[in-house]
Motif scaffolding. Structure first.
Motif, PDB file in Angstrom:
ATOM      1  N   MET B   1       0.848  -1.207   0.000  1.00 46.32           N
ATOM      2  CA  MET B   1       0.000   0.000   0.000  1.00 46.32           C
ATOM      3  C   MET B   1       0.876   1.246   0.000  1.00 46.32           C
ATOM      4  O   MET B   1       1.795   1.368   0.787  1.00 46.32           O
ATOM      5  N   SER B   2       0.564   2.182  -0.837  1.00 48.25           N
ATOM      6  CA  SER B   2       1.318   3.427  -0.873  1.00 48.25           C
ATOM      7  C   SER B   2       0.346   4.590  -0.770  1.00 48.25           C
ATOM      8  O   SER B   2      -0.630   4.649  -1.504  1.00 48.25           O
ATOM      9  N   LYS B   3       0.637   5.476   0.168  1.00 50.55           N
ATOM     10  CA  LYS B   3      -0.258   6.619   0.383  1.00 50.55           C
ATOM     11  C   LYS B   3       0.220   7.845  -0.374  1.00 50.55           C
ATOM     12  O   LYS B   3       1.419   8.018  -0.583  1.00 50.55           O
ATOM     13  N   GLY B   4      -0.716   8.692  -0.707  1.00 47.89           N
ATOM     14  CA  GLY B   4      -0.338   9.934  -1.373  1.00 47.89           C
ATOM     15  C   GLY B   4      -1.516  10.883  -1.476  1.00 47.89           C
ATOM     16  O   GLY B   4      -2.638  10.528  -1.129  1.00 47.89           O
ATOM     17  N   TYR B 122      -1.474  -1.977  -5.311  1.00 44.76           N
ATOM     18  CA  TYR B 122      -1.142  -2.426  -6.671  1.00 44.76           C
ATOM     19  C   TYR B 122      -1.512  -3.880  -6.939  1.00 44.76           C
ATOM     20  O   TYR B 122      -2.151  -4.182  -7.943  1.00 44.76           O
ATOM     21  N   PRO B 123      -1.118  -4.808  -6.033  1.00 44.64           N
ATOM     22  CA  PRO B 123      -1.444  -6.209  -6.351  1.00 44.64           C
ATOM     23  C   PRO B 123      -2.952  -6.442  -6.453  1.00 44.64           C
ATOM     24  O   PRO B 123      -3.403  -7.234  -7.283  1.00 44.64           O
ATOM     25  N   ALA B 124      -3.718  -5.728  -5.643  1.00 49.62           N
ATOM     26  CA  ALA B 124      -5.170  -5.948  -5.671  1.00 49.62           C
ATOM     27  C   ALA B 124      -5.845  -5.107  -6.751  1.00 49.62           C
ATOM     28  O   ALA B 124      -7.044  -5.276  -7.008  1.00 49.62           O
ATOM     29  N   GLY B 125      -5.091  -4.178  -7.346  1.00 45.64           N
ATOM     30  CA  GLY B 125      -5.692  -3.341  -8.386  1.00 45.64           C
ATOM     31  C   GLY B 125      -6.736  -2.394  -7.838  1.00 45.64           C
ATOM     32  O   GLY B 125      -7.798  -2.206  -8.437  1.00 45.64           O
ATOM     33  N   LYS B 135     -11.503   0.283  -8.722  1.00 50.81           N
ATOM     34  CA  LYS B 135     -10.670  -0.788  -9.284  1.00 50.81           C
ATOM     35  C   LYS B 135     -10.032  -0.294 -10.572  1.00 50.81           C
ATOM     36  O   LYS B 135     -10.690   0.366 -11.370  1.00 50.81           O
ATOM     37  N   PHE B 136      -8.752  -0.586 -10.759  1.00 52.88           N
ATOM     38  CA  PHE B 136      -8.131  -0.224 -12.035  1.00 52.88           C
ATOM     39  C   PHE B 136      -7.770  -1.454 -12.835  1.00 52.88           C
ATOM     40  O   PHE B 136      -7.651  -2.557 -12.304  1.00 52.88           O
ATOM     41  N   PHE B 137      -7.627  -1.195 -14.130  1.00 56.85           N
ATOM     42  CA  PHE B 137      -7.353  -2.264 -15.073  1.00 56.85           C
ATOM     43  C   PHE B 137      -5.921  -2.751 -14.885  1.00 56.85           C
ATOM     44  O   PHE B 137      -4.978  -1.970 -14.992  1.00 56.85           O
ATOM     45  N   PRO B 138      -5.721  -4.021 -14.560  1.00 59.28           N
ATOM     46  CA  PRO B 138      -4.350  -4.478 -14.336  1.00 59.28           C
ATOM     47  C   PRO B 138      -3.506  -4.394 -15.614  1.00 59.28           C
ATOM     48  O   PRO B 138      -4.016  -4.507 -16.714  1.00 59.28           O
ATOM     49  N   LEU B 139      -2.212  -4.178 -15.438  1.00 58.46           N
ATOM     50  CA  LEU B 139      -1.312  -4.083 -16.602  1.00 58.46           C
ATOM     51  C   LEU B 139      -1.104  -5.464 -17.211  1.00 58.46           C
ATOM     52  O   LEU B 139      -1.148  -6.469 -16.516  1.00 58.46           O
ATOM     53  N   PRO B 140      -0.857  -5.528 -18.530  1.00 57.30           N
ATOM     54  CA  PRO B 140      -0.632  -6.831 -19.156  1.00 57.30           C
ATOM     55  C   PRO B 140       0.611  -7.526 -18.567  1.00 57.30           C
ATOM     56  O   PRO B 140       1.600  -6.871 -18.246  1.00 57.30           O
ATOM     57  N   ASP B 141       0.518  -8.836 -18.440  1.00 61.84           N
ATOM     58  CA  ASP B 141       1.603  -9.637 -17.853  1.00 61.84           C
ATOM     59  C   ASP B 141       2.967  -9.337 -18.461  1.00 61.84           C
ATOM     60  O   ASP B 141       3.969  -9.255 -17.761  1.00 61.84           O
ATOM     61  N   SER B 142       2.957  -9.175 -19.783  1.00 59.45           N
ATOM     62  CA  SER B 142       4.232  -9.061 -20.483  1.00 59.45           C
ATOM     63  C   SER B 142       5.019  -7.813 -20.093  1.00 59.45           C
ATOM     64  O   SER B 142       6.222  -7.751 -20.291  1.00 59.45           O
ATOM     65  N   VAL B 143       4.340  -6.802 -19.540  1.00 57.74           N
ATOM     66  CA  VAL B 143       5.092  -5.606 -19.149  1.00 57.74           C
ATOM     67  C   VAL B 143       5.384  -5.591 -17.651  1.00 57.74           C
ATOM     68  O   VAL B 143       6.208  -4.799 -17.189  1.00 57.74           O
ATOM     69  N   ILE B 144       4.735  -6.464 -16.915  1.00 54.68           N
ATOM     70  CA  ILE B 144       4.960  -6.469 -15.463  1.00 54.68           C
ATOM     71  C   ILE B 144       6.415  -6.797 -15.144  1.00 54.68           C
ATOM     72  O   ILE B 144       7.010  -6.224 -14.230  1.00 54.68           O
ATOM     73  N   GLY B 145       7.003  -7.672 -15.945  1.00 55.37           N
ATOM     74  CA  GLY B 145       8.414  -8.021 -15.755  1.00 55.37           C
ATOM     75  C   GLY B 145       9.303  -6.785 -15.817  1.00 55.37           C
ATOM     76  O   GLY B 145      10.264  -6.665 -15.053  1.00 55.37           O
TER      77      GLY B 145
END
Ligand code: SF4
Lengths: 417, 164
Positions: B1-4, B122-125, B135-145
């Motif tokens: 969790m990140s606050k801002g 982030y992990p929970a979106g 809820k936000f749209f998770p990033l595609p797997d291929s860019v998570i790396g």
């Protein structure tokens, strides 16, 4: 289901069938960079790699601030020249050649079926020749220099079908401004735009470059015309490598198809400060302005300079206006000189700049002071781009810019033809 | 969790207002870049931004030039994420390649206001602001790396080192 040109080119590169939405990791045919190569070199060095993996794929063209406007730019250029020499990069174009997109095309790298990426947002231009061409960031360019690969999402495709014949005084620039104005600056975000339909073939290669260039202003990843006889005639004399003509299948899947009848389009102008804030030239006619810029990678080709010279021949630029002419390349410059066009424009009172980006990005050669207005044939009118944040940029065709420069106020070019 | 805290802006925030073109070939240092972030849109931003702050914008954030400084300057200013209805294509790529999170979320874009305190899971979106959860749209797997490696430079480095 058939495939689009983008699906086919990326599929060829990936070595398998791919469809829109998939992510592929591929090796491009060509990777363009310009003055920002200095920054890319910095990123490249961070990766701890000694040698560029595929030096012959790099095309480096100095064009943004040429000749160097100050010591800092001079140092950037020097850094790039030294890197080019040390790495043995064969395709380096120093400051005398012109704007990257024009130079790369003239030099025969922009070919049907090729995958071209460039760390410049208007890399889309090479779609005019039937290539898949997309802009990338500097870090990505550095990564390609090191590893010769990039991840790309295969785009959905928006097809724009042209019919009818353009009226006199209306040009490719008016067409693309109309399309962007109607559909918005993000309509083609992440997508490919296919310029097609019965009238697509009527556009010259130079005009196709205008449309493909400004596809970027609709958010597109790439924008292209399928190769035809005109394309092949153009590339035949210039091609650096073998190429394969790729076209979309008849039953390819499109996100949407938009139709445009060219015969009803009038001269268009994009008003400050977004490219999709488009109106008819006659709606803003009479507005005074201070500078005209005719040229850039969008509209600095021979046909553009020709129409400007045609309009300005024997006349004088209005005393309240500075008119700058910026040929897209040395080749264009020499052609325009041989035909006497530069002489006509100079006699009319225009300042002929050396080929390059010049004032287009607000770095040198004719910036705007607060409160000043420019009518420019370039592709972007964002706040502050050409100087003061309190200046204004209107985007139009070379004909509109030339007619307006004569009258000292925004003018519909049709009365000057 | 990140606050801002939220800095809210509108649609079509372009790269020229995020990082003015007149500096692109002059300024390379992160701290100096941060000092000019959003300069032509909101002079308050660079003065008052704090680490962890989040920019929330409308559609087509980052349209315009391919200049990476427009992503780098926000990261240098401590911005942890940009939440928008949509992103311009090159900006989206640049941000990922530099390790700046870019989150697509219509509801958060409509609802959040400047000064709102939020947390991003982030992990929970999920973006959480008091009682509200978006809820936000998770990033595609291929860019998570790439993001996990801390950006494309690190990613490529690791890849080359492993002989890949
Ligand atoms: S002429 Fe203008 S738009 Fe074209 S590459 Fe140069 S700066 Fe970019």
């Amino acid at each position: 289901m058939g495939k689009t040109l983008s699906e086919k080119i990326l599929g060829n590169k990936a070595g398998r069938e791919v469809g829109a939405g998939e992510v592929v990791t591929v090796a491009p045919d060509t990777c363009l960079s310009h003055d920002n190569s200095a920054a890319i070199i910095g990123e490249f060095k961070k990766m701890g790699v000694e040698r560029v993996k595929a030096p012959a794929k790099l095309v480096i063209i100095l064009d943004h601030i040429v000749p160097a406007a100050d010591e800092k730019y001079a140092q950037n250029h020097k850094t790039i020249r030294e890197f080019v020499a040390a790495q043995g990069i064969p395709n380096f174009f120093d400051i005398q050649h012109g704007v990257c997109h024009q130079v790369l095309s003239e030099a025969g790298f922009a070919l049907p079926g090729k995958l071209i990426v460039g760390s410049d947002s208007h890399t889309t231009t090479y779609g005019a020749f039937g290539a898949f061409a997309a802009g990338i960031g500097r870090t990505e360019a550095a990564s390609i220099w090191a590893a010769d690969e990039i991840w790309l999402r295969v785009p959905e495709t928006l097809r724009i079908e042209f019919s009818g014949k353009l009226p006199a005084g209306v040009f490719a620039k008016d067409v693309i401004l109309k399309v962007i104005g109607d559909n918005g600056a993000d309509r083609a975000n992440y997508k490919a735009i296919e310029f097609a339909g019965p009238a697509a073939g009527d556009f010259s290669l130079a005009s196709r470059m205008v449309l493909a260039n400004m596809a970027a202003e609709m958010g597109a990843k790439n924008g292209y015309f399928e190769p035809d006889e005109k394309t092949l005639a153009w590339v035949k004399a210039r091609a650096r490598a073998d190429y394969e003509v790729v076209r979309s299948d008849d039953d390819a899947d499109y996100e949407a198809i938009l139709g445009y009848d060219l015969s009803v389009i009038e001269p268009q102008i994009a008003c400050p400060h977004t490219v999709d804030h488009v109106r008819l030239v006659r709606e803003v006619e009479g507005m005074p302005f201070h500078q005209a810029l005719i040229g850039t990678c969008t509209n600095g080709r021979l046909e553009d300079i020709e129409i400007a010279a045609h309009i300005m021949k024997g006349k004088k630029v209005h005393p309240g206006v500075r008119a700058l002419v910026l040929p897209a390349s040395r080749e264009v410059y020499v052609d325009a000189m041989r035909r006497g066009l530069l002489e006509i424009l100079s006699e009319a009172g225009c300042v002929i700049l050396n080929p390059g980006c010049g004032p287009c990005l607000g770095a040198h050669q004719g910036l705007l002071a607060a409160g000043e207005v420019v009518v420019s044939t370039s592709n972007r009118n964002f706040r502050g781009r050409m100087g003061s944040r309190d200046s204004e940029i209107y985007l139009a065709s070379p004909a509109t810019a030339a007619a307006s420069a004569l009258e000292g106020k925004i003018t519909d070019p049709r009365k000057h033809l | 969790m990140s606050k801002g805290r939220v800095w809210k802006y509108g649609d079509d925030i372009n790269t020229d207002v995020i990082f003015p073109g007149r500096y692109t070939y002059k300024i390379m240092e992160p701290a100096e870049m941060a000092a000019h972030a959003m300069e032509d849109l909101d002079a308050e931003f660079a003065r008052n931004v704090r680490p962890g702050d989040v920019i929330v914008a409308g559609k087509n954030f980052g349209c315009g030039s391919s200049r990476e400084q427009a992503a780098a300057c926000l990261r240098a200013a401590g911005v942890q994420a940009v939440v928008a209805k949509s992103f311009a294509r090159i900006y989206f790529r640049n941000a990922i390649n530099l390790g700046l999170a870019v989150l697509q979320c219509e509801e958060a874009s409509d609802a959040l206001r400047t000064g709102d305190e939020i947390e991003i899971d982030y992990p929970a979106g999920k973006i959480i602001s008091g009682e509200r959860v978006f809820k936000f749209f998770p990033l595609p797997d291929s860019v998570i790396g790439i993001i996990e490696a801390g950006g494309l430079i690190e990613f490529t480095k690791e890849k080359l080192a492993s002989g890949g």
